[in-house]
Design an enzyme around this catalytic site. Structure first.
Site, PDB file in Angstrom:
ATOM      1  N   GLU A 202     -22.435 -15.616  13.019  1.00 13.40           N
ATOM      2  CA  GLU A 202     -22.970 -16.945  12.762  1.00 13.40           C
ATOM      3  C   GLU A 202     -24.213 -16.949  11.890  1.00 13.40           C
ATOM      4  O   GLU A 202     -24.521 -17.952  11.266  1.00 13.40           O
ATOM      5  CB  GLU A 202     -23.299 -17.646  14.104  1.00 13.40           C
ATOM      6  CG  GLU A 202     -22.066 -17.971  14.933  1.00 13.40           C
ATOM      7  CD  GLU A 202     -22.412 -18.677  16.223  1.00 13.40           C
ATOM      8  OE1 GLU A 202     -23.564 -18.551  16.672  1.00 13.40           O
ATOM      9  OE2 GLU A 202     -21.537 -19.354  16.782  1.00 13.40           O
TER      10      GLU A 202
ATOM     11  N   LYS B  45      11.086   5.891  12.875  1.00  9.88           N
ATOM     12  CA  LYS B  45      11.671   7.089  13.502  1.00  9.88           C
ATOM     13  C   LYS B  45      10.906   8.324  13.081  1.00  9.88           C
ATOM     14  O   LYS B  45      10.239   8.346  12.038  1.00  9.88           O
ATOM     15  CB  LYS B  45      13.149   7.209  13.152  1.00  9.88           C
ATOM     16  CG  LYS B  45      13.443   7.747  11.773  1.00  9.88           C
ATOM     17  CD  LYS B  45      14.935   8.059  11.621  1.00  9.88           C
ATOM     18  CE  LYS B  45      15.222   8.707  10.271  1.00  9.88           C
ATOM     19  NZ  LYS B  45      16.635   9.057  10.107  1.00  9.88           N
TER      20      LYS B  45
ATOM     21  N   HIS C   8     -27.717  -6.829  42.840  1.00  2.00           N
ATOM     22  CA  HIS C   8     -28.414  -7.704  41.913  1.00  2.00           C
ATOM     23  C   HIS C   8     -28.852  -8.977  42.625  1.00  2.00           C
ATOM     24  O   HIS C   8     -28.357  -9.320  43.703  1.00  2.00           O
ATOM     25  CB  HIS C   8     -27.527  -8.050  40.724  1.00  2.00           C
ATOM     26  CG  HIS C   8     -26.211  -8.660  41.114  1.00  2.00           C
ATOM     27  ND1 HIS C   8     -25.114  -7.888  41.440  1.00  2.00           N
ATOM     28  CD2 HIS C   8     -25.814  -9.953  41.243  1.00  2.00           C
ATOM     29  CE1 HIS C   8     -24.107  -8.690  41.752  1.00  2.00           C
ATOM     30  NE2 HIS C   8     -24.505  -9.942  41.645  1.00  2.00           N
TER      31      HIS C   8
ATOM     32  N   GLY D 131       0.779  -1.238   0.000  1.00  4.36           N
ATOM     33  CA  GLY D 131       0.000   0.000   0.000  1.00  4.36           C
ATOM     34  C   GLY D 131       0.807   1.283   0.000  1.00  4.36           C
ATOM     35  O   GLY D 131       0.283   2.339   0.357  1.00  4.36           O
ATOM     36  N   LYS D 132       2.070   1.231  -0.443  1.00  2.05           N
ATOM     37  CA  LYS D 132       2.915   2.444  -0.428  1.00  2.05           C
ATOM     38  C   LYS D 132       2.369   3.505  -1.372  1.00  2.05           C
ATOM     39  O   LYS D 132       2.203   4.675  -0.994  1.00  2.05           O
ATOM     40  CB  LYS D 132       4.352   2.081  -0.847  1.00  2.05           C
ATOM     41  CG  LYS D 132       5.028   1.055   0.023  1.00  2.05           C
ATOM     42  CD  LYS D 132       6.466   0.851  -0.382  1.00  2.05           C
ATOM     43  CE  LYS D 132       6.618   0.306  -1.796  1.00  2.05           C
ATOM     44  NZ  LYS D 132       6.055  -1.042  -1.951  1.00  2.05           N
TER      45      LYS D 132
ATOM     46  N   GLU E 292       7.520   4.184 -12.002  1.00  2.00           N
ATOM     47  CA  GLU E 292       7.117   2.829 -12.380  1.00  2.00           C
ATOM     48  C   GLU E 292       5.833   2.825 -13.196  1.00  2.00           C
ATOM     49  O   GLU E 292       5.808   2.319 -14.312  1.00  2.00           O
ATOM     50  CB  GLU E 292       6.935   1.964 -11.123  1.00  2.00           C
ATOM     51  CG  GLU E 292       8.234   1.597 -10.431  1.00  2.00           C
ATOM     52  CD  GLU E 292       8.015   0.638  -9.280  1.00  2.00           C
ATOM     53  OE1 GLU E 292       6.858   0.497  -8.836  1.00  2.00           O
ATOM     54  OE2 GLU E 292       8.988   0.015  -8.831  1.00  2.00           O
TER      55      GLU E 292
ATOM     56  N   GLY F  64     -27.452 -23.047  22.393  1.00  2.00           N
ATOM     57  CA  GLY F  64     -28.882 -23.254  22.583  1.00  2.00           C
ATOM     58  C   GLY F  64     -29.466 -22.693  23.844  1.00  2.00           C
ATOM     59  O   GLY F  64     -30.601 -23.019  24.205  1.00  2.00           O
ATOM     60  N   THR F  65     -28.730 -21.823  24.525  1.00  2.00           N
ATOM     61  CA  THR F  65     -29.240 -21.263  25.784  1.00  2.00           C
ATOM     62  C   THR F  65     -29.834 -19.866  25.599  1.00  2.00           C
ATOM     63  O   THR F  65     -30.048 -19.152  26.566  1.00  2.00           O
ATOM     64  CB  THR F  65     -28.119 -21.210  26.836  1.00  2.00           C
ATOM     65  OG1 THR F  65     -26.956 -20.579  26.277  1.00  2.00           O
ATOM     66  CG2 THR F  65     -27.746 -22.608  27.302  1.00  2.00           C
TER      67      THR F  65
ATOM     68  N   LYS G 105     -28.604 -17.059  23.991  1.00  2.00           N
ATOM     69  CA  LYS G 105     -27.747 -15.865  24.095  1.00  2.00           C
ATOM     70  C   LYS G 105     -28.113 -14.849  23.020  1.00  2.00           C
ATOM     71  O   LYS G 105     -28.241 -13.653  23.296  1.00  2.00           O
ATOM     72  CB  LYS G 105     -26.275 -16.270  23.941  1.00  2.00           C
ATOM     73  CG  LYS G 105     -25.784 -17.233  24.994  1.00  2.00           C
ATOM     74  CD  LYS G 105     -24.322 -17.579  24.806  1.00  2.00           C
ATOM     75  CE  LYS G 105     -24.052 -18.262  23.472  1.00  2.00           C
ATOM     76  NZ  LYS G 105     -24.765 -19.537  23.329  1.00  2.00           N
ATOM     77  N   THR G 106     -28.260 -15.327  21.782  1.00  2.00           N
ATOM     78  CA  THR G 106     -28.623 -14.425  20.681  1.00  2.00           C
ATOM     79  C   THR G 106     -29.991 -13.797  20.915  1.00  2.00           C
ATOM     80  O   THR G 106     -30.198 -12.617  20.607  1.00  2.00           O
ATOM     81  CB  THR G 106     -28.612 -15.195  19.348  1.00  2.00           C
ATOM     82  OG1 THR G 106     -27.295 -15.696  19.096  1.00  2.00           O
ATOM     83  CG2 THR G 106     -29.023 -14.292  18.193  1.00  2.00           C
TER      84      THR G 106
END
Length: 557
Positions: A311, A216, A457, A45-46, A71, A284-285, A287-288
């Site tokens: 996912e 530098k 809590h 990427g110069k 070039e 399967g608990t 979370k989403t």
């Protein structure tokens, strides 16, 4: 005392780079009026960084520039950067940019002892003066000295070139190819340059990553670490974050979790704004589902939200949530919810972080959800994962963004937490765990709070169910052996109901028996009262007879 104040008030003159993030690392940009060397291997990427430096200088700071290529021909260069939105032809017409291609053939160069760069100086000087340029790029310097083997001449001409650029007062970028044992092939440019930047393009476990490092910088402090950078349709972006001071401001505002019943488990009624929340659990608990409830709640309050899904595709996520009554599609159409889905292997860890940083800058969200954060482990080592998560959380806290992470735990017999959970659990402010609670022939879901910094809590494990109407937290049911769930809860409730019915029946029977006894008692009382009244009546008759007899006796006398 005055001299000390003056020395501290001095600001080193710098020119903004126009590269997102690079100005933060260099603390202002490249050294003004001095040459900067950018070196690296092929494809790192110069040329693009140099061209972006010129284009942004023209469009954002009205500083004309000259790009001299040894070039690529001008037409090829114009076509290559057009896909990034850089219109070189228009800038040329506006007299803001000069693109010059100098063809250098090794066979045409003869080393006769009088080789010099006077021709280049004249050509470059004319280009600078024609548009009064303040920025110059020479790409790449190896091509200019391709035919020279005499090190003495090469060193002399290199020094003269850098000195000439300084006398012209232009901020210059010189690109160079990486050498085997040195930063450049000649090994001299890095010594005569005032600023040296190395670009690197590496592949780690089949994942491509680009890195930038400032070797530098004369006269100025600067970041010294390796910084990942990204090349996309907008050019180059650098991730400047390494570590932040823990001095970010905090908020006492409470935001809802979005899950019915979960707010009551926090004594404050929800999360602190700007905090980080981890929701961990096995597959399967839900979370989403918890994360989508939180996203939906924020969007309902017109809070801009970004959801990173590693996912599921956006369409799949929207469809799945509709089945439980959560409509994310309306928020997407409204423009306050963005769902970005990709596999973690698409980019390295730093590039995911850099992408997130760009989206934060463009979309300005107040809430971010990453689901699941544990998938990032597949594209990095343990050390890299820890480092990335620390930088991610620091960046979100600095922007006062409320973040929720989900983490997938593996089902193991050991109590040792997974890598992602172990890495982030000590950093987050709130940690919620959803878990399986297996009974006889069934599996139930439970949720509990492990920690919530600054807020009381509940310590209970609450069972919850997911129906077509969404998540429902059930009341805690305590049995003889602790908290009951699933069939045990239903069995206990049935037994309790039957016991209540039996008790009610027994009470009713006792009531009826008491009523009967009361009637018998009342009848006995009535009989006794009648008997008493009869005896009382007889006594009255006897008294009356006696009185009569006494009267009669008194008359006879």
């Amino acid at each position: 005392m005055q001299e000390k104040t003056k020395s501290h008030s001095f600001i080193f003159p710098k020119t903004p780079t126009g590269v997102d993030g690079l100005d933060e690392i260099t603390e202002g940009g490249f050294p003004q009026g001095r040459p900067t060397l950018i070196c690296g291997g092929a494809g790192c990427g110069k040329t693009l960084l140099s061209m972006q430096f010129l284009i942004k200088g023209i469009t954002e700071h009205n500083e004309p520039g000259v790009f001299m290529s040894f070039e690529e021909p001008s037409d090829d260069l114009t076509l290559n950067v057009k896909s990034l939105g850089f219109d070189l032809e228009q800038l040329k017409k506006d007299k803001k940019l000069v693109v010059d291609h100098v063809r250098v053939e090794r066979s045409e160069i003869e080393e006769a002892g009088e080789y010099d760069l006077d021709g280049l100086f004249i050509r470059l000087g004319h280009a600078i003066d024609s548009i009064k340029a303040t920025r110059v790029v020479l790409d790449t310097i190896e091509s200019l000295f391709a035919g020279l083997d005499n090190q003495a001449i090469l060193r002399a001409e290199l020094r003269r070139l850098f000195h000439w650029l300084k006398t012209k007062g232009v901020t210059a970028i010189i690109t160079g190819e990486r050498g085997e044992a040195t930063l450049t092939r000649q090994g001299l440019e890095e010594y005569v340059s005032d600023c040296v930047i190395v670009l690197d393009h590496r592949v780690i476990e089949q994942v491509s990553t680009r890195r930038l490092r400032i070797v530098k910088y004369r006269g100025s402090t600067h970041g010294t670490n390796e910084y990942p950078f990204l090349i996309d349709e907008e050019g180059i972006s650098v991730l400047p974050i390494t570590s932040l001071k823990l001095d970010n401001e905090v908020s006492s505002d409470i935001i809802s979790t979005g899950v019915p019943g979960l707010n009551e488990m926090f004594h404050g009624g929800g999360f602190y704004r700007g905090s980080n929340i981890l929701v961990s659990g096995t597959a399967g608990t839900a979370k989403t589902t918890v994360a989508c409830y939180f996203a939906n709640e924020q969007c309902e309050k017109n809070e801009k939200t970004i959801y990173f899904a590693f996912e599921e595709s956006p369409h799949q996520l929207v469809r799945n949530m509709k089945s439980i009554g959560v409509d994310l599609e309306k928020h997407i159409k409204k423009g306050i919810l963005q769902i970005h889905s990709s596999r973690p292997s698409l980019n390295g860890l730093e590039l995911h972080l850099l992408t997130l940083r760009k989206l934060i800058k463009e979309f300005e969200p107040t809430t971010i959800i990453i689901d699941p954060i544990s998938n990032l482990i597949s594209v990095g080592s343990e050390h890299e994962v820890r480092s990335m998560l620390v930088r991610l959380i620091d960046m979100l806290k600095a922007n006062n963004i409320t973040a929720m992470f989900t983490s997938l735990n593996k089902q193991t017999d050991t109590f040792r937490p997974d890598l992602a959970e172990e890495s982030v659990s000590s950093l987050v402010d709130t940690w919620i765990t959803v878990r399986d609670m297996e009974g006889v022939g069934e599996r139930n879901r439970g949720i509990f709070i492990i920690k919530a910094r600054g807020m009381g809590h509940s310590n209970q494990v609450r069972e919850f169910v997911i129906t077509s109407k969404g998540i429902e937290l059930l009341d805690v049911e305590l049995g003889p052996q602790g908290i009951l769930t699933g069939a045990a809860r239903q069995s206990y409730q049935f037994k309790k109901t039957m016991s209540d019915i039996k008790l009610q029946n027994e009470i009713s029977r006792k009531d009826r028996e008491i009523a009967r006894k009361r009637k018998v008692l009342e009848a006995n009382i009535e009989a006794l009262r009648t008997e008493f009244e009869s005896a009382e009546e007889e006594l009255s008759i006897l008294k009356a007879t006696e009185e009569l007899q006494e009267k009669m006796s008194s008359k006879k006398k």
